[in-house]
Design an enzyme around this catalytic site. Structure first.
Site, PDB file in Angstrom:
ATOM      1  N   SER A 169       0.758  -1.153  -0.001  1.00 56.08           N
ATOM      2  CA  SER A 169       0.076  -0.044  -0.021  1.00 56.08           C
ATOM      3  C   SER A 169       0.784   1.211   0.044  1.00 56.08           C
ATOM      4  CB  SER A 169      -0.655   0.063   1.285  1.00 56.08           C
ATOM      5  OG  SER A 169      -1.150  -1.280   1.843  1.00 56.08           O
ATOM      6  N   HIS A 176      -1.529  -2.594  -7.155  1.00 58.29           N
ATOM      7  CA  HIS A 176      -2.295  -2.345  -5.898  1.00 58.29           C
ATOM      8  C   HIS A 176      -3.505  -2.388  -5.978  1.00 58.29           C
ATOM      9  CE1 HIS A 176      -2.580   0.777  -2.563  1.00 58.29           C
ATOM     10  NE2 HIS A 176      -2.917  -0.496  -2.251  1.00 58.29           N
ATOM     11  N   GLU A 229      -3.558   0.411  -9.086  1.00 58.79           N
ATOM     12  CA  GLU A 229      -2.425   1.148  -9.222  1.00 58.79           C
ATOM     13  C   GLU A 229      -1.493   0.457  -9.806  1.00 58.79           C
ATOM     14  OE1 GLU A 229      -2.893   5.062  -6.286  1.00 58.79           O
ATOM     15  OE2 GLU A 229      -2.069   3.122  -5.377  1.00 58.79           O
ATOM     16  N   ASN A 239      -3.454   6.097  -1.523  1.00 61.29           N
ATOM     17  CA  ASN A 239      -3.227   6.326   0.011  1.00 61.29           C
ATOM     18  C   ASN A 239      -2.682   7.360   0.472  1.00 61.29           C
ATOM     19  OD1 ASN A 239      -4.504   3.864   0.690  1.00 61.29           O
ATOM     20  ND2 ASN A 239      -2.652   2.745   0.285  1.00 61.29           N
TER      21      ASN A 239
END
Ligand code: CAA
Length: 283
Positions: free
Chosen positions: A119, A140, A152, A190
Site C-alpha cells: 500500500s 495495488h 495502481e 493512499n
C-alpha cells in the site's frame, strides 16, 4: 493470458479478494500462506462470496463449482518455483516483505514476474530484494477487491516496459481500471486517503466530536460511501498506521504525523473489522 501459472502469497483480506477476482476471470490460482487456518478462512470467504453471486443469478452453481476447481492452495512457498506470475499480498510490514522477497529469490523461475500489493512501500526498494528487479512491479488493489475498480500499476526504477505493459493488460483482463502511477510513498490513492482518515482520528482525539459523529458528518457532508472511521476499521487500523508511518518517514512534515489515538488502538490489538473491534464493534 488465462493460462499463466499464478500464485498469490498472503491469504488475508487483500490476498483473498485478489484470488477471487482472478478466479472469476477464469484463471487458475494458487493461494499460499504460512498458516493453514488463513487459507481455510480465505477459501470459505471466496465460497461465500461466489455463493452470493449464485443467489443473485449472476453465476450458475455449475459455473461456481468450476471456478472453485481452479483454486489451489499450499502452505509451502516451494510451489513458487512453478509459477509465471506471483503477487505478494502479505501484511504491510517492511521486514516481512524483505524476507519473503529474498526467500522467493532462490525459488522462482528466471523469467517469473513478481508483483507486490504493497500500500505504500517503495517498489524500487522492494525490488532490490529480488534476483530480477526488472521483473518486479507494484500491482495495488483496493478493498473490497471484487467491488473496487481501481488498480495502481507502480513502476519501480528498474521495472521493464514489457513487465509494466503485461501487468496493465492483466488489470484490464480482470475488468478493472489500471492506472500507471510513479513510485512515491503511498502512490496516489493512499497518499490522499489515509491522511484524511488520520485527520478524522485527530478530530476524535482532540474532542471535536465523538467518533460516530465524525464518521457520519463525513458520510453525509462529503457524500462518501463510508465515513472515514468506518473505512479505517474496514481497511485495518494497523494498515492505516503502517501507511501513515511510511508517509511520515518518507515525506517528513507534521501533516503526516500518525495520530496517537490510532497508535493506541493498534497497540491494544483493536485493529478494526478483522479483529471484531476497532472504533466500532463487529460481533
Ligand atoms: N466482497 C465482495 N462484494 C462486496 C463486499 C465484499 N467485501 N462488500 C460489498 N460487496 C458488494 C455487494 O455484494 C453489493 O454488490 P451488488 O451491488 O452487485 O449487489 C455491492 O458491493 C454494494 O454492497 P452493499 O449494498 O452491501 O453496501 P454498500 O452499498 O454500502 O457498499 C462498499 C459497500 C462497496 C464497501 C462501499 O461502502 C464502499 O465503496 N466503501 C468504500 C471502500 C473504499 O474506499 N475502499 C478503498 C479502501 S483503501 C484500500 O483498500 C487501499 C489500501 O491500500 C489500504
Amino acid at each position: 493470458m488465462q493460462d499463466i501459472k499464478l500464485m498469490i502469497i498472503g491469504a488475508g483480506q487483500m490476498g483473498t479478494g485478489i484470488a477471487q477476482v482472478f478466479l472469476q476471470q477464469g484463471f487458475n490460482v494458487t493461494l499460499t500462506d504460512h498458516k493453514q487456518e488463513n487459507i481455510h478462512r480465505a477459501t470459505e470467504h471466496i465460497q461465500e462470496n461466489l455463493n452470493k453471486l449464485v443467489l443473485k443469478e449472476r453465476l450458475t452453481t455449475n459455473e461456481m463449482e468450476q471456478l472453485l476447481v481452479n483454486l489451489n492452495s499450499s502452505i509451502d512457498l516451494q510451489v513458487a518455483s512453478e509459477m509465471d506470475f506471483i503477487i505478494e499480498a502479505i501484511s504491510e510490514n517492511a521486514t516481512k516483505k524483505f524476507k519473503l522477497l529474498s526467500d522467493l529469490g532462490n525459488l522462482v523461475k528466471e523469467d517469473a514476474i513478481i508483483a507486490s500489493n504493497t500500500s505504500s512501500f517503495s517498489i524500487t526498494e522492494l525490488s532490490t530484494y529480488v534476483i530480477n528487479p526488472e521483473r518486479f512491479i507494484g500491482m495495488h488493489f483496493f478493498n473490497p477487491v471484487p467491488v473496487m475498480d481501481l488498480i495502481e500499476v507502480v513502476k519501480g526504477v528498474h521495472t521493464s516496459e514489457q513487465v509494466s505493459n503485461f501487468v496493465f493488460e492483466l488489470g484490464k483482463k480482470l475488468e478493472k481500471s489500471p492506472f500507471y502511477v510513479n513510485d512515491s510513498p503511498g502512490f496516489v490513492l493512499n497518499r490522499i486517503l489515509i491522511p484524511m482518515i488520520n485527520e478524522a482520528v485527530f478530530a476524535v482525539h482532540e474532542g471535536v466530536a465523538d467518533f460516530k459523529s465524525v464518521d457520519t458528518i463525513m458520510k453525509l457532508g462529503a457524500n462518501h460511501p463510508m465515513g472515514p472511521i468506518s473505512l479505517a476499521d474496514f481497511i485495518g487500523l494497523d494498515t492505516c498506521l503502517a501507511i501513515m508511518e511510511t508517509l511520515h518517514e518518507e515525506l517528513g512534515d507534521d501533516k503526516y504525523r500518525p495520530c496517537p489515538l490510532l497508535r493506541k488502538y493498534v497497540r491494544s490489538g483493536k485493529l478494526g473489522r478483522k479483529t471484531g473491534e476497532g472504533f466500532f464493534h463487529y460481533k
